[in-house]
Design an enzyme around this catalytic site. Structure first.
Site, PDB file in Angstrom:
ATOM      1  CG  HIS A 115      -5.915  -2.437   0.506  1.00 19.81           C
ATOM      2  ND1 HIS A 115      -5.192  -1.865  -0.520  1.00 19.81           N
ATOM      3  CD2 HIS A 115      -5.314  -2.004   1.649  1.00 19.81           C
ATOM      4  CE1 HIS A 115      -4.212  -1.132  -0.026  1.00 19.81           C
ATOM      5  NE2 HIS A 115      -4.250  -1.198   1.285  1.00 19.81           N
ATOM      6  CG  ASP A 127      -6.799  -2.366  -3.255  1.00 24.53           C
ATOM      7  OD1 ASP A 127      -7.439  -1.755  -2.390  1.00 24.53           O
ATOM      8  OD2 ASP A 127      -5.576  -2.575  -3.185  1.00 24.53           O
ATOM      9  CB  SER A 178      -0.953  -0.043   1.197  1.00 28.70           C
ATOM     10  OG  SER A 178      -2.007   0.874   1.041  1.00 28.70           O
TER      11      SER A 178
END
Length: 698
Positions: free
Chosen positions: A673, A638, A553
């Site tokens: 995610h 995501d 991320s």
């Protein structure tokens, strides 16, 4: 021997001609992005398809997956070995620590051979009842996860949240605890936050904006009624703010916390009267963050950074005419100690604090005014208050504890005896913590700042010649404390050293540590990581020819930046759901979560912020260089980092790469995610990442 196996295997594969793999070659459609008289050309802008149905896009993503599979097929298969090791570590059954709600207990059981845990309830008669088995739904759809279990105050209902695609947009289901039938399935598109009213008749929940995915509204739902009749009790229109909904530990209130990066305000919902207009505690003001702990009646503790970067604790005795001037100081500001959380338990205020980069728990006795601290034994660790079990308790408090060598546990501190007892410990079949060791030290960054680092390895590892994996994050003020990772064990057993770096942009050393790694200080995050890698190698730890790094991320942004700065420092990079197209994303408020993060990265509508972001945005700074091997992973659905960022980044990086090192991407065409749902699926994902770097070791 690892190297002998690889050598024999690669010789055999070479004779089969597997090296003749066709690299994906997506079309280029030049797209001009113009801001502040600056022109950027993005050849892969076409890959953004918010419907996720474009045939050319899907064909390209599938070609990347196929290319990655071919590369892995041409190497030795450590993945299968690692997955088997991870499964063999597991006990036949793992039972969570129960959540107690009156005379009832709620817990889950995870079977060794199943993907997801099953949920159980046990009442006063001690009969165990299975009330939810998520594995059933996972057999009929590709993704399924249950994120929250919330019983009503009298245990007559059980609410739970389900995610059917990984986008973290939840459907709320409510079970009758006697019949186990779903009596309410009205609410869709909820966030993760739900709170029951004290009379068991209402559920309070927050909802996301369908485009930005920012939590911006709070509703009250009467059980058994259509969701069209739900009452909107608060709406936030400023897209730089996000809403969290939290039940007070006293269970009297729900807090509606409306928060941006640097300021917030909290509204109180009286859980006895949830339809009443929420009451504002203190209105938002510039650079002021505060959080509440309810004591009793109208008495509150206020954790605030007002004139206190590391926070102080104030008290109030009335909800009328509140202002900062009307509050009394209980614990003043300390420039060396950051206070991150507070819990009131029977004449004691329990504090989560940070000192010298480590988390600690202190106990402030409100009668004697004395502060004591729980002593921890590991060199580095994670310790935090257990938010689930600390509701309305009196004799002590629960906290979570973990370290790189000590599996997760839940511990209880007893006020009467001052003793700590372990009430739950994660079990592993084959794990022996005496085989591993860790060490914490500080290294010096290029500007002279001392930065914390923690290393961990098998005691038999030859440190000077070991392959080494660095990990970092460094954003949002999030504390990257070390904790137990069962997936790391197979890597340590194969001779790797693991290193955790607490670079600026995190909150490990206090508020200044965060501020010195965001906005116009963001370059510090990347410099400090590369400085840490060099400092550890200079200590004689790790083989400089086998240096790897991993981040996800915002940590994926970190990975992209560090290899643009020093591409030849690294042998291989693991970049998960990477936020790599920072400038374009932050320039587009229609992309989910963008506006909420202007105070983290900057708003490119402002020229100085645009120019600064352009310095480090990984996608904009790719150039002809000898890049390391890179394995990029992402998911089509995501919600936090949109799939098109890694999808565009991969071919551009491959195009400019001057080395022969592979640039691979695996795109889950399902999941979000956090990747796929299910324990074994997640084992497969992490094992594939480790398979990549092990195969790169010389």
């Amino acid at each position: 021997d690892m190297h002998l196996f690889k050598y024999i295997f690669i010789i055999l594969l070479a004779s089969c001609g597997i090296d003749n793999m066709t690299k994906p070659n997506p079309k280029k459609i030049p797209y001009k992005l113009i801001q502040h008289n600056d022109v950027r050309i993005d050849n892969y802008y076409w890959m953004r398809d918010d419907s996720r149905t474009d045939k050319d896009l899907l064909a390209y993503l599938e070609s990347e997956n196929k290319y990655s599979d071919q590369w892995f097929d041409s190497k030795y298969d450590y993945k299968t070995e690692i997955v088997n090791e991870l499964i063999n570590q597991l006990p036949d059954e793992e039972i969570s620590y129960p959540l107690k709600n009156g005379a009832y207990s709620y817990y889950d059981k995870l079977q060794k051979n199943e993907q997801l845990a099953k949920f159980y309830i046990k009442g006063p008669n001690n009969n165990e009842i299975l009330f939810l088995d998520p594995n059933i739904k996972l057999t009929t759809q590709e993704y399924y996860a249950v994120s929250t279990i919330k019983p009503s105050p009298n245990n007559s209902f059980i609410a739970y949240l389900e995610d059917n695609n990984g986008r973290r947009e939840y459907d709320i289901k409510i079970l009758d605890s006697d019949t186990l039938e779903i009596i309410d399935a009205e609410i869709t598109g909820s966030s993760r936050d739900i709170v029951w009213s004290n009379d068991n008749n209402y559920l309070i929940y927050s909802r996301k904006d369908p485009v930005t995915l920012i939590n911006n509204s709070v509703f009250v739902h009467k059980i058994g009624t259509p969701s069209s009749e739900d009452v909107l009790i608060l709406k936030e229109n400023d897209q730089e703010y996000d809403i969290n909904l939290i039940q007070s530990n006293s269970k009297k209130y729900a807090y509606i916390n409306i928060e941006a990066t640097n300021q917030n305000e909290i509204y109180l919902i009286n859980l006895d009267n949830p339809l009443n207009t929420p009451k504002l505690f203190l209105e938002r003001s510039e650079s002021h963050l505060y959080y509440l702990e309810h004591k009793n009646d109208h008495n509150f503790f206020i954790l605030t950074n007002y004139d206190s970067p590391n926070f102080q604790i104030l008290t109030s005795s009335s909800l009328d005419n509140l202002s900062m001037e009307s509050l009394d100081t209980l614990v003043g500001h300390d420039k060396n100690i950051f206070i991150s959380n507070i819990l009131y338990v029977e004449k004691n205020l329990v504090l989560e604090v940070r000192e010298n980069g480590l988390p600690e728990i202190s106990i402030y006795n409100l009668e004697s005014n004395k502060i004591s601290r729980i002593k921890q034994t590991d060199n580095a660790y994670t310790v935090e208050l257990n938010t689930k079990n600390n509701k309305n308790i009196k004799k002590g408090f629960y906290f979570n504890y973990s370290s790189l060598t000590m599996p997760d546990s839940i511990r209880f501190y007893d006020f009467a005896s001052n003793n700590v007892s372990t009430v739950w410990q994660k079990k592993l079949n084959t794990y022996d913590n005496y085989k591993y060791t860790d060490k914490r030290f500080f290294y010096e960054a290029r500007d002279g700042t001392k930065v914390p680092a923690v290393i961990c390895h098998n005691k038999n590892t030859d440190l000077a010649n070991a392959p080494i994996l660095f990990y970092g994050y460094g954003s949002y003020g999030i504390n990257n404390d070390v904790s137990f990772k069962e997936s790391l064990i197979p890597l340590l057993d194969r001779g790797f050293v693991f290193v955790n770096l607490n670079i600026r942009g995190g909150g490990e050393m206090g508020k200044h540590w965060y501020d010195d790694g965001r906005m116009f200080n963001k370059m510090n995050t990347f410099y400090y990581f590369n400085d840490g890698v060099q400092a550890v190698l200079n200590k004689g730890i790790g083989d400089k020819n086998n240096v790897f790094a991993r981040g996800g991320s915002a940590g994926g942004l970190l990975m992209g930046a560090i290899i643009n700065l020093q591409p030849e420092l690294y042998k291989g990079i693991l970049s998960g759901v990477p936020f790599v197209d920072v400038l374009t994303t932050m320039s587009d408020p229609t992309i989910p979560l963008t506006t909420f993060e202007y105070d983290e990265w900057g708003n490119p509508a402002n020229e100085d912020e645009y120019r600064y972001i352009k310095q480090y945005s990984p996608y904009d700074n790719i150039y002809e260089a000898n890049y390391p091997a890179v394995f990029i992973t992402s998911s089509l659905f995501d919600s936090q980092v949109q799939y098109f960022e890694p999808a565009k980044y991969t071919p551009k990086l491959r195009e400019f790469n001057q080395s022969t090192n592979p640039i691979l991407m695996k795109m889950n065409l399902i999941g979000g995610h956090g990747g796929l749902s299910g324990k074994i699926n997640q084992f497969n994902e992490i094992a594939e990442e480790y398979n990549f770097i092990i195969n790169l070791v010389d």
